[in-house]
Design a protein around this motif. Structure first.
Motif, PDB file in Angstrom:
ATOM      1  N   PHE A 102       5.496  13.871   5.200  1.00  0.00           N
ATOM      2  CA  PHE A 102       6.777  13.291   5.630  1.00  0.00           C
ATOM      3  C   PHE A 102       7.384  12.465   4.504  1.00  0.00           C
ATOM      4  O   PHE A 102       8.572  12.583   4.194  1.00  0.00           O
ATOM      5  CB  PHE A 102       6.555  12.428   6.877  1.00  0.00           C
ATOM      6  CG  PHE A 102       7.816  11.816   7.448  1.00  0.00           C
ATOM      7  CD1 PHE A 102       8.716  12.603   8.141  1.00  0.00           C
ATOM      8  CD2 PHE A 102       8.072  10.463   7.305  1.00  0.00           C
ATOM      9  CE1 PHE A 102       9.878  12.050   8.684  1.00  0.00           C
ATOM     10  CE2 PHE A 102       9.226   9.894   7.839  1.00  0.00           C
ATOM     11  CZ  PHE A 102      10.130  10.689   8.539  1.00  0.00           C
ATOM     12  N   ASN A 151      10.604  14.033   2.091  1.00  0.00           N
ATOM     13  CA  ASN A 151      11.859  13.277   2.129  1.00  0.00           C
ATOM     14  C   ASN A 151      12.199  12.686   0.767  1.00  0.00           C
ATOM     15  O   ASN A 151      13.367  12.630   0.381  1.00  0.00           O
ATOM     16  CB  ASN A 151      11.797  12.184   3.195  1.00  0.00           C
ATOM     17  CG  ASN A 151      12.089  12.705   4.586  1.00  0.00           C
ATOM     18  OD1 ASN A 151      13.218  13.038   4.921  1.00  0.00           O
ATOM     19  ND2 ASN A 151      11.053  12.797   5.411  1.00  0.00           N
ATOM     20  N   THR A 207       6.184   4.409  10.368  1.00  0.00           N
ATOM     21  CA  THR A 207       5.634   5.057  11.559  1.00  0.00           C
ATOM     22  C   THR A 207       5.211   3.939  12.501  1.00  0.00           C
ATOM     23  O   THR A 207       4.650   2.928  12.071  1.00  0.00           O
ATOM     24  CB  THR A 207       4.427   5.975  11.256  1.00  0.00           C
ATOM     25  OG1 THR A 207       3.304   5.186  10.834  1.00  0.00           O
ATOM     26  CG2 THR A 207       4.773   6.999  10.184  1.00  0.00           C
ATOM     27  N   SER A 263      16.405  10.086   9.412  1.00  0.00           N
ATOM     28  CA  SER A 263      15.717  10.956  10.374  1.00  0.00           C
ATOM     29  C   SER A 263      14.713  10.154  11.186  1.00  0.00           C
ATOM     30  O   SER A 263      14.152   9.163  10.715  1.00  0.00           O
ATOM     31  CB  SER A 263      15.001  12.105   9.659  1.00  0.00           C
ATOM     32  OG  SER A 263      13.970  11.620   8.829  1.00  0.00           O
ATOM     33  N   GLN A 301      11.473  11.260  13.841  1.00  0.00           N
ATOM     34  CA  GLN A 301      10.703  12.404  14.315  1.00  0.00           C
ATOM     35  C   GLN A 301       9.555  11.940  15.201  1.00  0.00           C
ATOM     36  O   GLN A 301       8.797  11.039  14.840  1.00  0.00           O
ATOM     37  CB  GLN A 301      10.136  13.177  13.134  1.00  0.00           C
ATOM     38  CG  GLN A 301       9.317  14.388  13.508  1.00  0.00           C
ATOM     39  CD  GLN A 301      10.152  15.484  14.152  1.00  0.00           C
ATOM     40  OE1 GLN A 301      11.148  15.935  13.579  1.00  0.00           O
ATOM     41  NE2 GLN A 301       9.766  15.905  15.348  1.00  0.00           N
ATOM     42  N   GLY A 302       9.423  12.544  16.377  1.00  0.00           N
ATOM     43  CA  GLY A 302       8.340  12.193  17.285  1.00  0.00           C
ATOM     44  C   GLY A 302       6.993  12.689  16.782  1.00  0.00           C
ATOM     45  O   GLY A 302       6.909  13.697  16.073  1.00  0.00           O
ATOM     46  N   MET A 303       5.935  11.978  17.135  1.00  0.00           N
ATOM     47  CA  MET A 303       4.573  12.334  16.743  1.00  0.00           C
ATOM     48  C   MET A 303       3.683  12.294  17.977  1.00  0.00           C
ATOM     49  O   MET A 303       3.886  11.471  18.876  1.00  0.00           O
ATOM     50  CB  MET A 303       4.039  11.346  15.692  1.00  0.00           C
ATOM     51  CG  MET A 303       4.916  11.187  14.472  1.00  0.00           C
ATOM     52  SD  MET A 303       4.423   9.764  13.466  1.00  0.00           S
ATOM     53  CE  MET A 303       2.863  10.331  12.810  1.00  0.00           C
ATOM     54  N   TRP A 332       3.728  17.120  15.099  1.00  0.00           N
ATOM     55  CA  TRP A 332       5.103  16.689  15.322  1.00  0.00           C
ATOM     56  C   TRP A 332       5.516  17.034  16.740  1.00  0.00           C
ATOM     57  O   TRP A 332       5.014  17.995  17.326  1.00  0.00           O
ATOM     58  CB  TRP A 332       6.054  17.338  14.330  1.00  0.00           C
ATOM     59  CG  TRP A 332       5.847  16.916  12.896  1.00  0.00           C
ATOM     60  CD1 TRP A 332       5.453  17.695  11.857  1.00  0.00           C
ATOM     61  CD2 TRP A 332       6.029  15.597  12.369  1.00  0.00           C
ATOM     62  NE1 TRP A 332       5.370  16.946  10.702  1.00  0.00           N
ATOM     63  CE2 TRP A 332       5.721  15.657  10.985  1.00  0.00           C
ATOM     64  CE3 TRP A 332       6.414  14.370  12.909  1.00  0.00           C
ATOM     65  CZ2 TRP A 332       5.793  14.550  10.140  1.00  0.00           C
ATOM     66  CZ3 TRP A 332       6.489  13.263  12.077  1.00  0.00           C
ATOM     67  CH2 TRP A 332       6.184  13.356  10.722  1.00  0.00           C
ATOM     68  N   SER A 333       6.418  16.256  17.293  1.00  0.00           N
ATOM     69  CA  SER A 333       6.847  16.444  18.675  1.00  0.00           C
ATOM     70  C   SER A 333       8.353  16.234  18.781  1.00  0.00           C
ATOM     71  O   SER A 333       8.942  15.473  18.004  1.00  0.00           O
ATOM     72  CB  SER A 333       6.115  15.445  19.585  1.00  0.00           C
ATOM     73  OG  SER A 333       6.667  15.432  20.886  1.00  0.00           O
ATOM     74  N   ASP A 334       8.971  16.907  19.730  1.00  0.00           N
ATOM     75  CA  ASP A 334      10.393  16.684  20.000  1.00  0.00           C
ATOM     76  C   ASP A 334      10.625  15.353  20.701  1.00  0.00           C
ATOM     77  O   ASP A 334      11.750  14.858  20.755  1.00  0.00           O
ATOM     78  CB  ASP A 334      10.956  17.823  20.864  1.00  0.00           C
ATOM     79  CG  ASP A 334      11.010  19.148  20.126  1.00  0.00           C
ATOM     80  OD1 ASP A 334      11.104  19.122  18.885  1.00  0.00           O
ATOM     81  OD2 ASP A 334      10.934  20.198  20.796  1.00  0.00           O
ATOM     82  N   THR A 360      10.006  11.270  21.167  1.00  0.00           N
ATOM     83  CA  THR A 360       9.637  10.027  20.486  1.00  0.00           C
ATOM     84  C   THR A 360       9.118   8.989  21.476  1.00  0.00           C
ATOM     85  O   THR A 360       9.057   7.803  21.164  1.00  0.00           O
ATOM     86  CB  THR A 360      10.850   9.439  19.733  1.00  0.00           C
ATOM     87  OG1 THR A 360      11.901   9.157  20.689  1.00  0.00           O
ATOM     88  CG2 THR A 360      11.364  10.395  18.680  1.00  0.00           C
ATOM     89  N   TYR A 385       6.428   7.668  16.597  1.00  0.00           N
ATOM     90  CA  TYR A 385       7.499   8.314  15.849  1.00  0.00           C
ATOM     91  C   TYR A 385       7.474   7.858  14.392  1.00  0.00           C
ATOM     92  O   TYR A 385       6.918   6.815  14.037  1.00  0.00           O
ATOM     93  CB  TYR A 385       8.872   8.028  16.475  1.00  0.00           C
ATOM     94  CG  TYR A 385       9.301   6.575  16.507  1.00  0.00           C
ATOM     95  CD1 TYR A 385      10.113   6.040  15.500  1.00  0.00           C
ATOM     96  CD2 TYR A 385       8.931   5.729  17.554  1.00  0.00           C
ATOM     97  CE1 TYR A 385      10.531   4.723  15.545  1.00  0.00           C
ATOM     98  CE2 TYR A 385       9.345   4.415  17.612  1.00  0.00           C
ATOM     99  CZ  TYR A 385      10.155   3.901  16.595  1.00  0.00           C
ATOM    100  OH  TYR A 385      10.558   2.595  16.627  1.00  0.00           O
TER     101      TYR A 385
END
Length: 315
Positions: free
Chosen positions: A91, A95, A209, A261, A263-265, A276-278, A280, A284
């Motif tokens: 990540f 980036n 995070t 950005s 991003q869910g974890m 990774w997850s949609d 959060t 995240y």
């Protein structure tokens, strides 16, 4: 605890040198300590703010002192942090490469300076160094710093890239600051954001995070992970210090950052792996870029504001 004491906790143990930007004061036994008042001396109201705001919670420091010798037990209390490297390292790498577009085969982050805030025993610091970055790890727990130094010292690949002891901020403005699993242990996120803004170069990146503040995060991160499965030691987390992505984005953007950005974890306690997850709703990752010098604006507008408080029950 004042903000100047917070920065002394964060920077003091690592031998900060005097500079034209950063004030250094002498503490016990001649130890150099970082002066938050001097950092913001160009904004007079910052001194008033720093007299009453706090960032590091002394109780958190004591908790991690007791765990310092367990940082590199990949099957122990920090197993989930070791596994998180599978997500957080790429990540940060990916980036940063979208911003810097450097070409260093095998060492994609070569030439970049990274500050790892709350580095603990260096679990995240070392892999960033192996990607070629010059990384400074700082932590208020001196026992953790000793463990980090001891673990990295035999590795010739890290010897010239990873440091846990010295930094001169006027010579070491950073391309990136990483704060992984840190903000949920801090008492004042606004002061933290100001400090991060101050040490970043214009256009520099901030990576965080952390854990969202939801009913689900309370159930999974505290009730299940701590109290039932004992994946992490009981008492590691305080739900009241959790922060939602919306709140964190608002705080950062009011202190000179633009959030790029979120991003869910998701952690699977059975496999011990992250993905990774949609959503959060629990954990995240966030990437923000410094767009302006937010320190002066934040100090000016926050001097008379009370510290942010959170409700005491899950919502």
């Amino acid at each position: 605890m004042s903000s100047s004491k917070w920065v002394r906790l964060m920077f003091g143990p690592f031998g900060l040198k005097p500079s034209s930007v950063c004030g250094v004061v002498r503490g016990p036994a001649g130890r150099s300590s970082f002066s938050w008042t001097a950092v913001c001396r160009h904004v007079s109201v910052c001194s008033a703010r720093s007299a009453s705001y706090t960032t590091v919670d002394p109780g958190e420091v004591k908790r991690f002192q007791a765990l310092a010798n367990k940082w590199w037990d990949e099957q122990g209390e920090f197993a989930a942090l070791h596994a998180m490297n599978d997500l957080r390292v790429p990540f940060v790498r990916d980036n940063l490469l979208t911003v810097h577009r450097a070409h260093h085969p095998g060492k994609p982050l070569a030439g970049l300076r990274i500050l790892d805030v709350g580095c603990g025993g260096g679990v995240f610091t070392e892999p960033l160094g192996r990607l070629g970055a010059s990384v400074l790890g700082i932590d208020p727990v001196e026992e953790s710093i000793s463990v980090a130094q001891l673990h990295s010292s035999p590795d010739p690949d890290l010897r010239d890239r990873v440091s846990y002891h010295a930094c001169t901020l006027d010579e070491a403005q950073f391309d990136a600051v990483v704060a992984s699993e840190v903000v949920e242990h801090l008492a004042d996120l606004e002061t933290f954001a100001i400090c991060c803004n101050h040490v970043l170069k214009p256009g520099g990146s901030l990576f965080i995070t952390t854990i969202n503040k939801t009913n689900l995060s309370y159930a999974l991160a505290i009730v299940i992970a701590e109290q039932l499965l004992r994946i992490v030691p009981s008492g590691t987390h305080d739900w009241e210090k959790f922060i939602s992505p919306v709140e964190l984005e608002r705080l950062l953007e009011s202190n000179g950052f633009s959030v790029q950005s979120v991003q869910g974890m998701m952690y699977n306690p059975v496999s011990g792996a992250w993905s990774w997850s949609d959503s959060t709703a629990i954990n995240y990752a966030l990437h923000a870029v410094k767009t302006s010098d937010g320190a002066e604006e934040s100090c000016t507008h926050s001097v008379n504001e009370p510290a942010t408080t959170h409700s005491s029950a899950p919502s």
